[in-house]
Motif scaffolding. Structure first.
Motif: not given
Lengths: 64, 402
Positions: A26-27, A29-31, B110-111, B114-116, B352, B357
């Protein structure tokens, strides 16, 4: 086998990284990102195919 | 309570997503529409809407964001005067945004999801699940929806936003007022205003008492093109976090608990095979996708033979798409190691679900923690399970014994 992601279609579902965490990440942004340069090791090919079959955007491109 | 609504004449021309039997179990109805000669149904109820049920159609309209806009995302229009009234400019970005603003509305959050980034909530989510289980484990019985699922997302979201946990019940009430009881216009209006006013006070408080590491403060300090983001955006994202982050995930967790209570073979599979978890969670999300979103048609258009007019509402029934036999083999069956699963529980295209996540993390931790502590359990009585439905589907009471 090589894999790539069509970034115009990827919307960050992350289902590739769930199916094949060794191959996709994942980057910021989650892409999706591809973690492996060049050929996918034979033992990960099945997982890479599964990642393709789980992408709702059909953004994963597999070339053999 | 007597149901005074007019009986549904035909699902194809008169569906009612708030009708009690449809609320409890919408899948036979979706299937009837999907397999008919008219897989995109229409109703005049609630000022009218269209209902596509095939995977291909639902995905196609999710992708066509210029035609199917996010000016309205609920099946019913807003209470009259909302846009002109107090805080009329506060929506729920980016879910309510269209391009070009959608781009920065979404880019900024979005950040955070994010999964991380959401991985850091794993331990606190596990702790809160354990604390909930501590409350009832010695009783041998619990309401898996009301005593467990319902409390998880609201606490996770409150932590992220940096607001006190004792607001939990109030938040839940407001969200239900906006989403589950939306045909009560007065309640909906009041609930929306309460959410906005609450977060406005939180913003004001942070101006005099700055804080670090909470999302409200981060949003307040975010700049776009050298300028602080407008207050409407900050309040809108807070609104989104509550309205989109609580009811939805709570419904998914509840449905998963309801399923597991009836499927000892699936509990056993998960207990015996750690590697199964990632695909199992996706499969459960496919089958029990809680969310249906709406769109507003931008201009007169014929879509799959349906004459849609500018301003019409269209429902994106992701739960219906996820059970389309054209896309999924044995679609009503839960197959924990399903190989092909392009499910759209979190939507498709530019909208989406931004919190996907976090949602899947919550669903996984909620189920894992429960199964570790309570490996064997069953429904007390399937007939007493109650459901919420309409745009968010999930159990509201689900008594189990162990």
């Amino acid at each position: 086998m090589k894999v790539s992601v069509d970034m115009g279609s990827c919307h960050g579902h992350q289902m590739c990284a769930i199916a094949a965490p060794e191959v996709f990440g994942s980057d910021e942004l989650g892409n999706a990102t591809v973690l492996i340069d060049g050929d996918i090791p034979a033992e990960l090919e099945g997982k890479a195919r599964r990642a393709e079959a789980n992408c709702p955007e059909r953004a994963i491109i597999i070339s053999e | 309570m007597t149901d005074t609504r007019k009986p549904v004449e035909s699902l194809l021309t008169d569906y009612d997503i708030f009708e009690p039997s449809f609320v409890a179990n919408p899948y036979p109805g979706y299937s009837e529409i999907r397999e008919s000669e008219c897989p995109i149904a229409h109703t005049d109820r609630y000022q009218g809407s269209w209902l596509p049920t095939r995977y291909e159609d639902v995905v196609a309209l999710a992708q066509e964001y210029e035609v199917f806009t996010s000016r309205g995302i609920l099946v019913m229009p807003p209470p009259p005067g909302q846009a002109e009234g107090a805080y009329g400019g506060v929506a729920a970005p980016p879910i309510t945004s269209d391009p070009p603003d959608h781009h920065w509305h979404r880019r900024l959050i979005l950040p955070v999801f994010a999964p991380q980034a959401v991985a850091k909530y794993e331990q606190s989510t596990r702790d809160l699940c354990n604390a909930l289980i501590d409350e009832f484990i010695d009783k041998g019985t619990a309401d898996a929806a009301a005593d467990y699922a319902q409390h998880i997302p609201v606490r996770v979201i409150s932590n992220m936003l940096g607001v006190p946990l004792d607001m939990e019940e109030t938040f839940t009430g407001w969200v239900r007022g906006v989403l589950e009881n939306m045909h009560d216009m007065e309640l909906r209006k009041r609930s929306r205003l309460a959410i906005i006013e609450y977060f406005l006070a939180q913003v004001e408080d942070r101006k005099t008492n700055p804080r670090e590491n909470d999302l409200i403060s981060e949003l307040m300090n975010t700049e776009v093109e050298g300028k602080k983001v407008p207050i409407e955006y900050v309040l809108g994202v807070c609104n989104l976090m509550l309205v989109a982050g609580i009811d939805t995930t709570w419904s998914a967790i509840g449905s998963v608990m309801w399923h597991m209570a009836q499927h000892p073979e699936h509990r056993k599979q998960l207990r015996e095979n750690d590697d199964l978890w990632p695909t199992a969670i996706e499969e459960l999300l496919r089958v029990y996708a809680p969310v249906t979103m709406a769109r507003i048609v931008d201009r007169d258009i014929e879509f799959q033979g349906c004459p849609m007019k500018a301003g019409d509402r269209v429902l994106m029934a992701f739960p219906a798409a996820n059970r389309d036999p054209r896309q999924f083999e044995n679609p009503d069956e839960v197959i924990l190691d399903r190989e092909h699963n392009r499910h759209v529980a979190f939507g498709s295209g530019i909208h989406r679900c931004a919190g996907s996540n976090l949602a899947r993390l919550e669903v996984r931790i909620a189920l894992q923690t429960w199964l570790e502590r309570i490996p064997e359990f069953e429904l007390v009585d399937p007939a007493t399970v109650t459901w919420a439905g309409g745009q968010v589907h999930g159990p509201r009471s689900c008594m189990v014994k162990f």
